[in-house]
Design a protein around this motif. Structure first.
Motif, PDB file in Angstrom:
ATOM      1  N   LEU A 143       2.383  11.458  -1.577  1.00  0.00           N
ATOM      2  CA  LEU A 143       2.253  12.621  -0.695  1.00  0.00           C
ATOM      3  C   LEU A 143       2.478  13.943  -1.392  1.00  0.00           C
ATOM      4  CD1 LEU A 143       4.294  11.221   2.328  1.00  0.00           C
ATOM      5  CD2 LEU A 143       1.814  11.199   2.044  1.00  0.00           C
ATOM      6  N   ASN A 182       0.974   5.645  -0.200  1.00  0.00           N
ATOM      7  CA  ASN A 182       0.365   6.976  -0.282  1.00  0.00           C
ATOM      8  C   ASN A 182       1.300   7.897  -1.052  1.00  0.00           C
ATOM      9  OD1 ASN A 182      -1.190   5.965   2.184  1.00  0.00           O
ATOM     10  ND2 ASN A 182      -2.092   7.996   1.924  1.00  0.00           N
ATOM     11  N   VAL A 195      -1.863  12.381   6.281  1.00  0.00           N
ATOM     12  CA  VAL A 195      -1.438  10.980   6.316  1.00  0.00           C
ATOM     13  C   VAL A 195      -0.720  10.714   7.640  1.00  0.00           C
ATOM     14  CG1 VAL A 195       0.015   9.215   5.214  1.00  0.00           C
ATOM     15  CG2 VAL A 195      -1.286  10.828   3.812  1.00  0.00           C
ATOM     16  N   VAL A 215      -4.321   9.434  -4.533  1.00  0.00           N
ATOM     17  CA  VAL A 215      -4.001   9.675  -3.117  1.00  0.00           C
ATOM     18  C   VAL A 215      -3.208   8.479  -2.583  1.00  0.00           C
ATOM     19  CG1 VAL A 215      -4.996   9.901  -0.802  1.00  0.00           C
ATOM     20  CG2 VAL A 215      -6.031  11.113  -2.749  1.00  0.00           C
ATOM     21  N   TYR A 271      -7.544   3.250   5.984  1.00  0.00           N
ATOM     22  CA  TYR A 271      -6.281   2.876   6.603  1.00  0.00           C
ATOM     23  C   TYR A 271      -5.950   1.434   6.263  1.00  0.00           C
ATOM     24  CZ  TYR A 271      -8.847   0.606  10.451  1.00  0.00           C
ATOM     25  OH  TYR A 271      -9.665  -0.193  11.205  1.00  0.00           O
ATOM     26  N   TYR A 284      -4.991  -5.858   6.626  1.00  0.00           N
ATOM     27  CA  TYR A 284      -6.124  -5.465   5.791  1.00  0.00           C
ATOM     28  C   TYR A 284      -6.095  -3.967   5.581  1.00  0.00           C
ATOM     29  CZ  TYR A 284      -8.712  -4.073  10.032  1.00  0.00           C
ATOM     30  OH  TYR A 284      -9.111  -3.477  11.189  1.00  0.00           O
ATOM     31  N   LYS A 285      -6.848  -3.552   4.591  1.00  0.00           N
ATOM     32  CA  LYS A 285      -6.976  -2.140   4.227  1.00  0.00           C
ATOM     33  C   LYS A 285      -8.455  -1.888   4.025  1.00  0.00           C
ATOM     34  CE  LYS A 285      -6.915   0.829   0.345  1.00  0.00           C
ATOM     35  NZ  LYS A 285      -7.148   2.137   0.979  1.00  0.00           N
ATOM     36  N   ILE A 286      -8.934  -0.776   4.536  1.00  0.00           N
ATOM     37  CA  ILE A 286     -10.365  -0.497   4.431  1.00  0.00           C
ATOM     38  C   ILE A 286     -10.582   0.976   4.108  1.00  0.00           C
ATOM     39  CG2 ILE A 286     -10.676  -0.118   6.931  1.00  0.00           C
ATOM     40  CD1 ILE A 286     -13.380  -1.734   6.588  1.00  0.00           C
ATOM     41  N   ARG A 309       1.152   7.737  10.361  1.00  0.00           N
ATOM     42  CA  ARG A 309       1.690   6.416  10.649  1.00  0.00           C
ATOM     43  C   ARG A 309       1.018   5.909  11.920  1.00  0.00           C
ATOM     44  NH1 ARG A 309       7.789   6.575  11.201  1.00  0.00           N
ATOM     45  NH2 ARG A 309       7.535   6.796   8.957  1.00  0.00           N
ATOM     46  N   VAL A 343       2.432  12.138   9.389  1.00  0.00           N
ATOM     47  CA  VAL A 343       3.575  12.088   8.481  1.00  0.00           C
ATOM     48  C   VAL A 343       3.524  13.275   7.528  1.00  0.00           C
ATOM     49  CG1 VAL A 343       4.630  10.766   6.592  1.00  0.00           C
ATOM     50  CG2 VAL A 343       3.736   9.580   8.588  1.00  0.00           C
ATOM     51  N   LYS A 344       2.312  13.602   7.089  1.00  0.00           N
ATOM     52  CA  LYS A 344       2.145  14.705   6.138  1.00  0.00           C
ATOM     53  C   LYS A 344       0.789  15.351   6.385  1.00  0.00           C
ATOM     54  CE  LYS A 344       2.094  16.864   1.985  1.00  0.00           C
ATOM     55  NZ  LYS A 344       3.105  17.551   1.190  1.00  0.00           N
ATOM     56  N   THR A 364      -5.147   7.564   6.005  1.00  0.00           N
ATOM     57  CA  THR A 364      -5.446   8.834   5.336  1.00  0.00           C
ATOM     58  C   THR A 364      -6.659   9.473   5.999  1.00  0.00           C
ATOM     59  OG1 THR A 364      -4.712   7.818   3.256  1.00  0.00           O
ATOM     60  CG2 THR A 364      -5.876   9.926   3.099  1.00  0.00           C
ATOM     61  N   LYS A 396       0.884  -1.167   0.000  1.00  0.00           N
ATOM     62  CA  LYS A 396       0.000   0.000   0.000  1.00  0.00           C
ATOM     63  C   LYS A 396       0.913   1.206   0.000  1.00  0.00           C
ATOM     64  CE  LYS A 396      -2.404   2.994   3.067  1.00  0.00           C
ATOM     65  NZ  LYS A 396      -3.021   3.922   2.094  1.00  0.00           N
ATOM     66  N   GLN A 429       3.753   0.609   2.850  1.00  0.00           N
ATOM     67  CA  GLN A 429       3.954  -0.563   3.698  1.00  0.00           C
ATOM     68  C   GLN A 429       3.739  -1.799   2.839  1.00  0.00           C
ATOM     69  OE1 GLN A 429       2.554   0.174   7.735  1.00  0.00           O
ATOM     70  NE2 GLN A 429       1.672  -1.863   7.719  1.00  0.00           N
ATOM     71  N   GLU A 488       1.182   2.888  14.891  1.00  0.00           N
ATOM     72  CA  GLU A 488       1.946   1.800  15.508  1.00  0.00           C
ATOM     73  C   GLU A 488       1.219   1.365  16.770  1.00  0.00           C
ATOM     74  OE1 GLU A 488       6.586   2.705  14.796  1.00  0.00           O
ATOM     75  OE2 GLU A 488       5.423   4.407  15.553  1.00  0.00           O
ATOM     76  N   THR A 496       1.481  -2.318  12.679  1.00  0.00           N
ATOM     77  CA  THR A 496       1.953  -1.081  12.058  1.00  0.00           C
ATOM     78  C   THR A 496       1.043  -0.774  10.881  1.00  0.00           C
ATOM     79  OG1 THR A 496       3.854   0.006  11.039  1.00  0.00           O
ATOM     80  CG2 THR A 496       3.676  -2.340  10.653  1.00  0.00           C
ATOM     81  N   GLY A 497       0.712   0.491  10.719  1.00  0.00           N
ATOM     82  CA  GLY A 497      -0.236   0.842   9.674  1.00  0.00           C
ATOM     83  C   GLY A 497      -0.042   2.230   9.115  1.00  0.00           C
ATOM     84  N   GLN A 498      -0.904   2.587   8.207  1.00  0.00           N
ATOM     85  CA  GLN A 498      -0.852   3.878   7.535  1.00  0.00           C
ATOM     86  C   GLN A 498      -2.281   4.315   7.257  1.00  0.00           C
ATOM     87  OE1 GLN A 498       2.581   4.097   4.870  1.00  0.00           O
ATOM     88  NE2 GLN A 498       1.263   5.105   3.391  1.00  0.00           N
ATOM     89  N   LEU A 544      10.138  14.032   1.059  1.00  0.00           N
ATOM     90  CA  LEU A 544       9.366  12.776   1.090  1.00  0.00           C
ATOM     91  C   LEU A 544       8.188  12.899   0.128  1.00  0.00           C
ATOM     92  CD1 LEU A 544       9.096  10.003   2.578  1.00  0.00           C
ATOM     93  CD2 LEU A 544       7.499  11.133   4.132  1.00  0.00           C
TER      94      LEU A 544
END
Lengths: 152, 152, 152, 152
Positions: free
Chosen positions: A97, A95, D120, B90, D92, C92-94, D122, D112-113, D142, A93, A140, D124, D138-140, A135
């Motif tokens: 930026l 993003n 966006v 995005v 996410y 997973y992503k949602i 991060r 992060v941004k 929006t 995945k 990930q 954890e 760990t994830g990301q 950046l």
């Protein structure tokens, strides 16, 4: 760009394995990307900006940004694998930026968690102009280790 | 591949806008990808297999698979945008399900939800050999609509 | 909600295994969620709207939406696993598409690709009011099959 | 847990806005989660382990892990928003890295941004036992900033 110290932490055998695998990737050569840093669990892949890698507004295409990010992460995982393993991207995945501008973009793949079967990496991509880094993407990735059989 | 009926649902103006934007993407031309279907909220992008787009085992590189998936989704959203808009990815997430083999791979981007600012697409990529299609990747993408100012 | 026909495609043993595992999940009981459909590769989990599952604007919290989506996908994969297996969510992503409103929300997990080690599912969540369903979230999930040892 | 120094960087008004919004989330109270750290662009949410938040093997459920991760990220973004804004999770992605065990789990959301419309983060999540912390997810993420109208 080359960090001689930490590159040296990798055995010559592993460095050679990573570079040989990278060199077999037709896409990386076709895009003009190359490995600019290798350390245990961390690989950088750099792509010079040029018309062949742009999107419709002249910036580097998200697809090219993703391609080098995926590759940097994949080889970051690969540096930690036992010999006779191969690496597969399960999923990632990303993003986007900021516009991917600069003389070149540089993808940094870093192992966050290395398991027996699965490895998770953080992906970061920077736009670089005159050594100033911005950046432009963060992601990930999940990798899978497989036994490297000749027929794969 | 071309579905004349549903393609005709797009006005010639929108078709021309999509094609012109695609033609400005240096990366798509460099990879050898082209749009093979356009309908409201759905665009296909096809990439012939060739050595320039491979990974280390000779299959199509996940980066090339992702690049055409991202592009198919982006233009699927774009077909539904008002004139004088531009589209920005995005983020997206993609699972690589099977080796990307075949004579060509075909990415299908389909709008799931079209909002005022954000659009969400489903991404699917198929390996095609002699008209037999195998799902090789599946993903999900978030797009943003922006006003298209000449300087962007 | 219950689709008797396709539920019957699952052997009583598998149905019992899925239900018993679900019943051991303290979180599902605490939220008030229950399984409302089971078929091979497809499971629905339904959560009634109530103050205990809301976010700050009174809609169902994205965390509750995700929790039942993750669970529906996990058991969808589990229905296809051999006996003595257990299921783990790798990632997973949602995307949250619309406010989660209605009398209840219903998550649908569907297997897209079932592999020996990894399984990929599509996740969809609907808001339901008086049997009118609105798609409120869509996602994608990677599962891992593990041998079920008593100590896990 | 509380980092007094960096917490003090947030004005009392912003701290009160974040806490009041969190307190309106029925789900967080029902799970037993609370904010344990607030700084500009960074929020921690902690959840004690208890039977009400488990999955089938007795670890904290991925849904609960995700719920506090999503919330920590959302409020991390919110600390940087202008007054009269509200925050929405667009999407996410989260990787579950290890069994969620410990006395409690702690989610850390970090911006992060931060853009005008989109932010966006991060994500954890750590399992904590006797002050020893293990990264378990760990994830990301929006986020979208919206004007806070009373009817939303």
């Amino acid at each position: 760009m080359q960090d001689q110290t930490s590159s040296d932490q990798l055995s010559p055998e592993v460095r050679a394995r990573v570079q040989a695998s990278f060199d077999r990737q037709g896409l990386m050569g076709h895009l003009g990307a190359r490995i600019t840093h290798m350390a245990p669990g961390c690989v950088h892949v750099t792509l010079p900006s040029r018309p062949e890698v742009t999107q419709q507004h002249g910036y580097v295409h998200a697809g090219a940004t993703s391609a080098i990010a995926d590759t940097a992460g994949g080889y970051a995982g690969f540096t930690l694998f036992p010999e006779d393993s191969t690496v597969l991207t399960v999923e990632y995945k990303i993003n986007l930026l900021a516009p991917a501008e600069g003389d070149r973009i540089e993808a940094v793949g870093t192992v966050v968690k290395s398991g027996r079967t699965l490895t998770v990496c953080r992906l970061e991509v920077f736009g670089v102009r005159d050594e100033r880094r911005t950046l432009i993407a963060t992601g990930q990735q999940t990798l899978m280790r497989l036994d490297d059989r000749p027929d794969q």
